[in-house]
Design a protein around this motif. Structure first.
Motif, short mmCIF file in Angstrom:
data_model
loop_
_atom_site.label_atom_id
_atom_site.label_comp_id
_atom_site.label_asym_id
_atom_site.label_seq_id
_atom_site.Cartn_x
_atom_site.Cartn_y
_atom_site.Cartn_z
N PRO A 1 63.92 42.76 24.04
CA PRO A 1 63.50 41.46 24.58
C PRO A 1 63.00 40.50 23.50
O PRO A 1 62.56 40.92 22.42
CB PRO A 1 62.35 41.85 25.52
N PHE A 2 63.07 39.20 23.79
CA PHE A 2 62.45 38.18 22.98
C PHE A 2 61.05 37.91 23.52
O PHE A 2 60.86 37.83 24.74
CB PHE A 2 63.26 36.88 23.01
N VAL A 3 60.07 37.77 22.65
CA VAL A 3 58.73 37.34 23.05
C VAL A 3 58.36 36.16 22.18
O VAL A 3 58.57 36.18 20.96
CB VAL A 3 57.69 38.48 22.92
N SER A 4 57.82 35.12 22.80
CA SER A 4 57.54 33.91 22.02
C SER A 4 56.37 33.15 22.63
O SER A 4 56.03 33.29 23.81
CB SER A 4 58.78 33.00 21.97
N GLY A 5 55.76 32.33 21.79
CA GLY A 5 54.69 31.44 22.23
C GLY A 5 54.73 30.18 21.37
O GLY A 5 54.88 30.26 20.15
N ASN A 6 54.61 29.01 22.01
CA ASN A 6 54.72 27.74 21.30
C ASN A 6 53.36 27.04 21.29
O ASN A 6 52.82 26.72 22.35
CB ASN A 6 55.77 26.85 21.97
N ASN A 7 52.81 26.84 20.09
CA ASN A 7 51.51 26.18 19.94
C ASN A 7 50.44 26.82 20.81
O ASN A 7 49.74 26.16 21.58
CB ASN A 7 51.62 24.68 20.25
N VAL B 1 58.68 54.04 21.49
CA VAL B 1 58.73 53.79 20.04
C VAL B 1 59.19 52.36 19.81
O VAL B 1 60.19 51.91 20.39
CB VAL B 1 59.70 54.77 19.34
N LEU B 2 58.44 51.63 18.97
CA LEU B 2 58.87 50.30 18.54
C LEU B 2 59.76 50.48 17.32
O LEU B 2 59.28 50.86 16.24
CB LEU B 2 57.64 49.44 18.21
N GLN B 3 61.07 50.25 17.48
CA GLN B 3 62.02 50.56 16.41
C GLN B 3 62.10 49.47 15.36
O GLN B 3 62.19 49.76 14.16
CB GLN B 3 63.41 50.82 17.02
N ASP B 4 62.13 48.22 15.80
CA ASP B 4 62.20 47.12 14.82
C ASP B 4 61.71 45.83 15.46
O ASP B 4 61.51 45.74 16.67
CB ASP B 4 63.64 46.96 14.30
N ALA B 5 61.51 44.85 14.59
CA ALA B 5 61.10 43.51 15.04
C ALA B 5 61.79 42.48 14.17
O ALA B 5 61.78 42.60 12.93
CB ALA B 5 59.59 43.35 14.96
N THR B 6 62.41 41.50 14.80
CA THR B 6 63.05 40.41 14.07
C THR B 6 62.22 39.15 14.31
O THR B 6 62.02 38.73 15.45
CB THR B 6 64.50 40.18 14.55
N VAL B 7 61.72 38.56 13.23
CA VAL B 7 60.81 37.42 13.32
C VAL B 7 61.60 36.14 13.04
O VAL B 7 62.15 35.96 11.95
CB VAL B 7 59.65 37.56 12.32
N TYR B 8 61.65 35.26 14.04
CA TYR B 8 62.32 33.97 13.90
C TYR B 8 61.33 32.86 13.56
O TYR B 8 61.71 31.86 12.94
CB TYR B 8 63.06 33.61 15.20
N ALA B 9 60.08 33.01 13.98
CA ALA B 9 59.06 32.00 13.68
C ALA B 9 57.69 32.67 13.73
O ALA B 9 57.43 33.52 14.58
CB ALA B 9 59.12 30.86 14.68
N PHE B 10 56.85 32.27 12.79
CA PHE B 10 55.45 32.72 12.78
C PHE B 10 54.67 31.73 11.94
O PHE B 10 54.49 31.89 10.74
CB PHE B 10 55.33 34.13 12.22
N ASN B 11 54.24 30.65 12.60
CA ASN B 11 53.62 29.54 11.89
C ASN B 11 52.29 29.16 12.52
O ASN B 11 52.18 29.04 13.74
CB ASN B 11 54.54 28.30 11.93
N VAL B 12 51.29 28.97 11.67
CA VAL B 12 49.97 28.50 12.10
C VAL B 12 49.81 27.05 11.69
O VAL B 12 50.05 26.70 10.53
CB VAL B 12 48.84 29.35 11.47
N SER B 13 49.44 26.20 12.65
CA SER B 13 49.23 24.78 12.34
C SER B 13 47.76 24.43 12.56
O SER B 13 47.20 24.72 13.63
CB SER B 13 50.12 23.89 13.22
#
Length: 207
Positions: free
Chosen positions: A122-128, A49-61
């Motif tokens: 866990p943190f999941v992230s991707g830069n550009n 079960v995915l309980q929650d998600a905290t979004v720190y960045a979500f930007n399209v350039s």
């Protein structure tokens, strides 16, 4: 000479017949034993079960590059009362329209006992991260509409334990849908420089 060869072939055939019959009987017994064990244990896949998600960045350039940073909380439950689960490898990442948008984040190996629950954040992230043109257009439209559907995925290897017996490795694949809302449609709670979404989204599991 041909008579001698025929005589030897006849002997080998007589010797092979009981061996083949023995192998067939052994395979049959093994199959019956496996079916009996399966009926007794009634193995079930782990539940996620995915309980929650905290979004720190979500930007399209430029409509072609996406920078994102999430922290997700995922709970896993072992529904079996006679089978334990070894999570030997478990990688978490996010996708948008089937395109991977973050790097893999590895969860430490762990053993999950009978009926146990494990919770990971866990943190999941991707830069550009380059986004396919058609996905860039869809993402821009979704953001304008105030709602983006992403999928949190887990890809790994598991083993199952019954008493002292441990199985070989199996491929585990988990898909958890998550809806991220923006603007007036936002259902998240602002926490400093982040927005937290309570999701409680059931995940599909394939083993």
């Amino acid at each position: 000479m041909s008579e001698k060869c025929s005589h030897h072939r006849g002997k080998w055939r007589k010797r092979l017949r009981p061996i083949c019959a023995g192998l067939l009987i052994f395979n049959f017994i093994l199959l019956v034993v496996i079916l009996i064990i399966w009926a007794i244990l009634q193995p079930k896949k782990p539940r996620f079960v995915l309980q929650d998600a905290t979004v720190y960045a979500f930007n399209v350039s430029g409509g072609t590059f996406l920078t994102s940073n999430f922290q997700v909380t995922i709970a896993s439950r072992n529904p079996n009362d006679k089978i334990g689960i070894y999570y030997d490898r478990l990688d978490v990442y996010a996708t948008y329209h089937s395109q991977q948008i973050t790097l893999y984040t590895r969860i430490p190996s762990v053993y999950q006992g009978h009926k146990d629950v494990n919770v990971w954040s866990p943190f999941v992230s991707g830069n550009n991260v380059p986004v396919a043109p058609y996905n860039g257009m869809a993402l821009g439209q979704d953001q304008a509409d105030g709602q983006v559907m992403i999928t949190i995925k887990m890809d790994g290897r598991v083993r199952f334990k019954v008493n002292t017996f441990v199985s070989g490795r199996y491929h585990l694949y988990v898909k958890c849908p998550a809806i991220i809302t923006f603007g007036s449609r936002s259902t998240g709670v602002v926490m400093g420089n982040a927005v937290k979404y309570q999701l409680y989204s059931r995940c599909s599991v394939t083993v």
